[in-house]
Design a protein around this motif. Sequence first.
Motif, PDB file in Angstrom:
ATOM      1  N   GLU A 122      49.119  36.914  32.705  1.00 31.06           N
ATOM      2  CA  GLU A 122      47.667  37.058  32.714  1.00 31.06           C
ATOM      3  C   GLU A 122      47.194  36.841  34.141  1.00 31.06           C
ATOM      4  O   GLU A 122      47.495  35.817  34.758  1.00 31.06           O
ATOM      5  CB  GLU A 122      46.994  36.054  31.776  1.00 31.06           C
ATOM      6  N   ALA A 123      46.458  37.807  34.682  1.00 32.15           N
ATOM      7  CA  ALA A 123      46.005  37.693  36.065  1.00 32.15           C
ATOM      8  C   ALA A 123      44.781  38.557  36.279  1.00 32.15           C
ATOM      9  O   ALA A 123      44.553  39.533  35.564  1.00 32.15           O
ATOM     10  CB  ALA A 123      47.112  38.106  37.038  1.00 32.15           C
ATOM     11  N   ASN A 124      44.001  38.186  37.250  1.00 35.46           N
ATOM     12  CA  ASN A 124      42.911  39.010  37.751  1.00 35.46           C
ATOM     13  C   ASN A 124      42.328  38.315  38.976  1.00 35.46           C
ATOM     14  O   ASN A 124      42.925  37.355  39.480  1.00 35.46           O
ATOM     15  CB  ASN A 124      41.855  39.307  36.697  1.00 35.46           C
ATOM     16  N   SER A 125      41.186  38.765  39.449  1.00 38.72           N
ATOM     17  CA  SER A 125      40.660  38.286  40.725  1.00 38.72           C
ATOM     18  C   SER A 125      40.091  36.872  40.648  1.00 38.72           C
ATOM     19  O   SER A 125      40.512  35.980  41.392  1.00 38.72           O
ATOM     20  CB  SER A 125      39.605  39.254  41.249  1.00 38.72           C
ATOM     21  N   PHE A 126      39.121  36.632  39.760  1.00 40.65           N
ATOM     22  CA  PHE A 126      38.475  35.328  39.595  1.00 40.65           C
ATOM     23  C   PHE A 126      38.479  34.978  38.115  1.00 40.65           C
ATOM     24  O   PHE A 126      38.213  35.835  37.264  1.00 40.65           O
ATOM     25  CB  PHE A 126      37.012  35.368  40.072  1.00 40.65           C
ATOM     26  N   TYR A 127      38.748  33.723  37.803  1.00 34.37           N
ATOM     27  CA  TYR A 127      38.707  33.346  36.387  1.00 34.37           C
ATOM     28  C   TYR A 127      37.274  33.072  35.942  1.00 34.37           C
ATOM     29  O   TYR A 127      36.334  33.146  36.725  1.00 34.37           O
ATOM     30  CB  TYR A 127      39.643  32.177  36.088  1.00 34.37           C
ATOM     31  N   ASP A 128      37.110  32.782  34.664  1.00 30.20           N
ATOM     32  CA  ASP A 128      35.805  32.632  34.021  1.00 30.20           C
ATOM     33  C   ASP A 128      35.079  33.973  33.977  1.00 30.20           C
ATOM     34  O   ASP A 128      33.879  34.070  34.233  1.00 30.20           O
ATOM     35  CB  ASP A 128      34.942  31.583  34.725  1.00 30.20           C
TER      36      ASP A 128
END
Length: 473
Positions: free
Chosen positions: A260-266
């Motif tokens: 699970e990954a992406n630029s910014f969490y929340d």
Amino acid sequence: MALFLMSDLFARAQSTVTVDVETQNPGQTIATNFSGLSFEMQYVLTNSNGSHFFSPRNAALIALFDQLGIKSLRVGGNTADRPSIPVPNEADADSLFAFAKVAGVKVIYTLRLDEGNLDAATRMANYLIRHYRNELAGFAIGNEPNVFSKTYPPYLAEWKRYAAQITAPANSPEAKFCGPSTSPGHERWAADFANEFGNRGPLAFVAQHDYPGGDARRATNAAAARDNILSPAIDEHYAKFAARFVPAILSNGLPYRLEEANSFYDGGAKDVSDTFASALWALDYQWWWAEHQASGINFHTGDKVATSETNKPCRYAVFWTVPGGYNVHPIGYALKMFSLAAHGSLLPVSIEDSDLNLRAYAATSGKNEVCLTLINREHGDSSRRAEIVMNPGLKKARARFMLLTCPENNVAAKTDVTLGGAEIHDNGTWRGKWTRLKSTADGKFVFDLPPATAALVQFAGSPPSIMSHTSGQ
């Protein structure tokens, strides 16, 4: 091959960049299932109309998965362990795996751990292995367990209890798992996990989550946040992050995946995660992790994403649901571009004498073909462009390219992104075109790379020799 970047007559300053590609020294093979998406487990359930999102009848979603080159589908997220959300039943799983078979993806399936039921998890694992062994990549036991198990030992004990019952002779001894699937800041658990089990245990791979931009709620200055994810400093962040868990995994002979990954969490940062900056970031991010022996990345996505006990609009979404299909966001173009180039083995690339914010990656399929990806992360008023003159060093060489662009080279753009001069339509179709590069009288090729632009250059010919590229503004 040599690329010589000539000065632009209207440039404010000249910058010369040398990029060397060692075509005779291929490295890591890029996993064929590298490209992946991650969804909340809630998406496996029926919606308010009683239908399934993941259904073999969802032709538009199947077409989009194929268009973006998606080969891995992870279902989990916060709703996998949220007590207020039902656990999917067998009918839900049937629809999910029927979709997976048609879409040609392997599924990473999360079993509930926080306030979970071991017997129910065992029954579901048994069911999936009996019916969908070929579409199953493995089971995750719990999502980001560091949230509800503040220390590693209690989590490990509970994980082992689940795995032991699921793999008991009377159940599914062939079951394979991943873990620990912790949030950033707890990646040491991934190293401990690899050391605990090694490559002789029940692990298919080690899973880690990553959001290098940090907390979206702190990204109050959108321009500064866009600068951050496109800065050379982000590369240093990756290196420090990877150093805390990757060496232990590789030394144990295990593969690993950013499950699970992406630029910014929340949920992503407004005016950052939903802009063209995220496309340039994600393109570079995929290549960086491929170079560091990751077996894949699952970008978390969806119309909404679960944060703690709430759901909010997903700013970092690869696409959103719209009438007639799915609208691809800028980051989706990064996945598409990567899928066109990331085949076969990586080729070592070095950039010398550069003050440009430029990244370069190369791969070869072993068929006398080299794909070179160039990412000009320069943006804003002081950004620079480059005219590149290339000598591929191939007999009867041919070359073609396509650009990933946005309006006015503005990384804040959210729409009108194109790859190869075309958008990806809501029905999953794309009509991007390659542009041929005609050689000059002395056999070179001339190429222009604007700021805030990425290029894919494909060379073909007789067996290549070492290629070196020089670029400047």
